[in-house]
Design a protein around this motif. Structure first.
Motif, PDB file in Angstrom:
ATOM      1  N   ASP A  16       0.878  -1.170   0.000  1.00  0.00           N
ATOM      2  CA  ASP A  16       0.000   0.000   0.000  1.00  0.00           C
ATOM      3  C   ASP A  16       0.912   1.216   0.000  1.00  0.00           C
ATOM      4  N   GLY A  17       0.362   2.383   0.288  1.00  0.00           N
ATOM      5  CA  GLY A  17       1.177   3.593   0.248  1.00  0.00           C
ATOM      6  C   GLY A  17       2.256   3.662   1.308  1.00  0.00           C
ATOM      7  N   GLU A  18       2.080   2.880   2.377  1.00  0.00           N
ATOM      8  CA  GLU A  18       2.985   2.994   3.526  1.00  0.00           C
ATOM      9  C   GLU A  18       3.897   1.790   3.743  1.00  0.00           C
ATOM     10  N   LYS A  19       3.571   0.649   3.128  1.00  0.00           N
ATOM     11  CA  LYS A  19       4.346  -0.573   3.407  1.00  0.00           C
ATOM     12  C   LYS A  19       4.787  -1.292   2.133  1.00  0.00           C
ATOM     13  N   TYR A  20       5.933  -1.974   2.263  1.00  0.00           N
ATOM     14  CA  TYR A  20       6.468  -2.829   1.202  1.00  0.00           C
ATOM     15  C   TYR A  20       6.597  -4.253   1.716  1.00  0.00           C
ATOM     16  N   LEU A  21       6.622  -5.190   0.789  1.00  0.00           N
ATOM     17  CA  LEU A  21       6.920  -6.579   1.121  1.00  0.00           C
ATOM     18  C   LEU A  21       8.243  -6.955   0.446  1.00  0.00           C
ATOM     19  N   LEU A  22       9.187  -7.442   1.233  1.00  0.00           N
ATOM     20  CA  LEU A  22      10.468  -7.900   0.695  1.00  0.00           C
ATOM     21  C   LEU A  22      10.445  -9.416   0.585  1.00  0.00           C
ATOM     22  N   LYS A  23      10.748  -9.932  -0.584  1.00  0.00           N
ATOM     23  CA  LYS A  23      10.775 -11.378  -0.825  1.00  0.00           C
ATOM     24  C   LYS A  23      12.244 -11.810  -0.947  1.00  0.00           C
ATOM     25  N   PHE A  24      12.699 -12.590   0.023  1.00  0.00           N
ATOM     26  CA  PHE A  24      14.102 -13.010   0.073  1.00  0.00           C
ATOM     27  C   PHE A  24      14.375 -14.147  -0.904  1.00  0.00           C
ATOM     28  N   LYS A  25      15.542 -14.080  -1.581  1.00  0.00           N
ATOM     29  CA  LYS A  25      15.957 -15.127  -2.524  1.00  0.00           C
ATOM     30  C   LYS A  25      17.096 -15.958  -1.925  1.00  0.00           C
ATOM     31  N   ASP A  26      17.448 -17.023  -2.629  1.00  0.00           N
ATOM     32  CA  ASP A  26      18.572 -17.857  -2.199  1.00  0.00           C
ATOM     33  C   ASP A  26      19.895 -17.418  -2.825  1.00  0.00           C
ATOM     34  N   ASP A  27      19.879 -16.255  -3.487  1.00  0.00           N
ATOM     35  CA  ASP A  27      21.103 -15.739  -4.109  1.00  0.00           C
ATOM     36  C   ASP A  27      21.888 -14.903  -3.110  1.00  0.00           C
ATOM     37  N   VAL A  28      23.228 -14.997  -3.175  1.00  0.00           N
ATOM     38  CA  VAL A  28      24.082 -14.164  -2.336  1.00  0.00           C
ATOM     39  C   VAL A  28      25.129 -13.489  -3.214  1.00  0.00           C
ATOM     40  N   THR A  29      25.645 -12.343  -2.747  1.00  0.00           N
ATOM     41  CA  THR A  29      26.629 -11.603  -3.536  1.00  0.00           C
ATOM     42  C   THR A  29      28.008 -12.249  -3.459  1.00  0.00           C
ATOM     43  N   GLY A  30      28.780 -12.074  -4.525  1.00  0.00           N
ATOM     44  CA  GLY A  30      30.128 -12.618  -4.564  1.00  0.00           C
ATOM     45  C   GLY A  30      30.686 -12.571  -5.971  1.00  0.00           C
ATOM     46  N   GLU A  31      31.833 -13.208  -6.145  1.00  0.00           N
ATOM     47  CA  GLU A  31      32.472 -13.273  -7.456  1.00  0.00           C
ATOM     48  C   GLU A  31      33.097 -14.642  -7.639  1.00  0.00           C
ATOM     49  N   ARG A 189      15.245   7.162   4.803  1.00  0.00           N
ATOM     50  CA  ARG A 189      14.437   8.116   5.571  1.00  0.00           C
ATOM     51  C   ARG A 189      13.011   7.579   5.649  1.00  0.00           C
ATOM     52  N   ILE A 190      12.425   7.629   6.839  1.00  0.00           N
ATOM     53  CA  ILE A 190      11.091   7.048   7.059  1.00  0.00           C
ATOM     54  C   ILE A 190      10.171   8.063   7.740  1.00  0.00           C
ATOM     55  N   GLY A 191       8.892   8.002   7.370  1.00  0.00           N
ATOM     56  CA  GLY A 191       7.869   8.797   8.051  1.00  0.00           C
ATOM     57  C   GLY A 191       7.835  10.253   7.634  1.00  0.00           C
ATOM     58  N   GLU A 192       6.861  10.984   8.209  1.00  0.00           N
ATOM     59  CA  GLU A 192       6.691  12.399   7.878  1.00  0.00           C
ATOM     60  C   GLU A 192       7.893  13.228   8.317  1.00  0.00           C
ATOM     61  N   ASP A 193       8.527  12.807   9.420  1.00  0.00           N
ATOM     62  CA  ASP A 193       9.688  13.565   9.905  1.00  0.00           C
ATOM     63  C   ASP A 193      10.977  13.149   9.194  1.00  0.00           C
ATOM     64  N   ARG A 194      10.873  12.148   8.303  1.00  0.00           N
ATOM     65  CA  ARG A 194      11.999  11.680   7.495  1.00  0.00           C
ATOM     66  C   ARG A 194      13.218  11.309   8.356  1.00  0.00           C
ATOM     67  N   HIS A 195      12.951  10.633   9.488  1.00  0.00           N
ATOM     68  CA  HIS A 195      14.062  10.221  10.350  1.00  0.00           C
ATOM     69  C   HIS A 195      14.848   9.082   9.701  1.00  0.00           C
ATOM     70  N   ILE A 196      16.118   8.995  10.029  1.00  0.00           N
ATOM     71  CA  ILE A 196      16.991   7.964   9.469  1.00  0.00           C
ATOM     72  C   ILE A 196      16.755   6.651  10.206  1.00  0.00           C
ATOM     73  N   ALA A 197      16.570   5.578   9.432  1.00  0.00           N
ATOM     74  CA  ALA A 197      16.303   4.271  10.028  1.00  0.00           C
ATOM     75  C   ALA A 197      17.028   3.177   9.250  1.00  0.00           C
ATOM     76  N   LEU A 198      17.348   2.107   9.939  1.00  0.00           N
ATOM     77  CA  LEU A 198      17.967   0.938   9.302  1.00  0.00           C
ATOM     78  C   LEU A 198      16.945   0.257   8.395  1.00  0.00           C
ATOM     79  N   ILE A 199      17.360  -0.071   7.169  1.00  0.00           N
ATOM     80  CA  ILE A 199      16.479  -0.777   6.241  1.00  0.00           C
ATOM     81  C   ILE A 199      17.179  -2.031   5.728  1.00  0.00           C
ATOM     82  N   ASP A 200      16.557  -2.727   4.813  1.00  0.00           N
ATOM     83  CA  ASP A 200      17.113  -3.915   4.168  1.00  0.00           C
ATOM     84  C   ASP A 200      17.147  -5.097   5.134  1.00  0.00           C
ATOM     85  N   GLU A 201      18.328  -5.647   5.440  1.00  0.00           N
ATOM     86  CA  GLU A 201      18.415  -6.866   6.246  1.00  0.00           C
ATOM     87  C   GLU A 201      19.680  -6.877   7.090  1.00  0.00           C
ATOM     88  N   ILE A 202      19.714  -7.775   8.078  1.00  0.00           N
ATOM     89  CA  ILE A 202      20.949  -8.092   8.810  1.00  0.00           C
ATOM     90  C   ILE A 202      21.048  -9.605   8.808  1.00  0.00           C
TER      91      ILE A 202
END
Length: 228
Positions: A16-31, A189-202
């Protein structure tokens, strides 16, 4: 749901306008078939990597939320390898923030004239631009400010959050007999106040850790971390 971004290790859908869904894959970064959290290409596919990465991400994000550290995390569905998050705005076209406790990887490729492999570092924070064409170049605080990507005030917040979050991860790994060498984080940046927040994954896919002098693969790291 509308697919808004197809990434290397996960796809992003708008709920919706406020939320996303992240779909995790079995791929990892590398060379060349070898895992590298700092690489900007998919290096290999590990069966179960998506679910394992999400389990560890859920563990850390819930811990950080309980500590009052701002994140985009809302909920996770391990069976479907998906996570619901708050909508965030990227800095420019995206930046990655690396916190280093020991010299390895791209740090050695850049500074090997002066640094020794495995040399201790004092939670060294490094920011790179998400730019595959230019191989994710590192960028300084002044350049971030001058190019309108991140103000100097925001940089201070970002650096403080990076060291605080990385310290939490480091301590959790230490409790399981592992040493964190480096970790890659992303912020927005998240929310109306655009505060800095951790995103993605750990997850094991964005950090390097060693146990008894031996490098721990992402899936093994997640297994060690989540075992009772």
């Amino acid at each position: 749901m509308k697919l808004v971004y197809k990434g290397k290790t996960k796809d992003v859908y708008e709920m919706d306008g406020e939320k996303y869904l992240l779909k995790f894959k079995d791929d990892v970064t590398g060379e060349n078939g070898r895992f590298d959290p700092g690489a900007n290409t998919v290096g290999l596919t590990m069966e179960g990597a998506g679910k394992a990465g999400l389990r560890l991400t859920k563990f850390f994000f819930e811990k950080l939320n309980n500590m009052g550290i701002p994140t985009h995390y809302v909920d996770a569905d391990i069976e479907n390898s998906s996570m619901i998050v708050k909508k965030a705005t990227m800095f420019g076209n995206g930046i990655e923030v690396i916190c280093r406790y020991r010299a390895t990887g791209s740090f050695m490729r850049r500074y090997g004239m002066y640094a020794k492999e495995g040399q201790p570092l004092d939670a060294f924070v490094e920011i790179t631009l998400k730019d595959d064409v230019r191989n994710d170049p590192p960028i300084t605080e002044d350049a971030l400010d001058m190019l309108g990507i991140l103000s100097k005030e925001e940089y201070k917040v970002l650096k403080d959050l990076t060291q605080k979050i990385s310290g939490v991860v480091k301590d959790e790994l230490k409790a399981k007999g592992m040493e964190l060498y480096d970790i890659k984080l992303e912020f927005g940046r998240i929310g109306e106040d655009r505060h800095i927040a951790l995103i993605d994954e750990i997850s094991g896919g964005n950090m390097r850790a060693f146990k008894d002098g031996k490098y721990i693969e992402p899936l093994e790291l997640e297994k060690i971390m989540l075992e009772n």
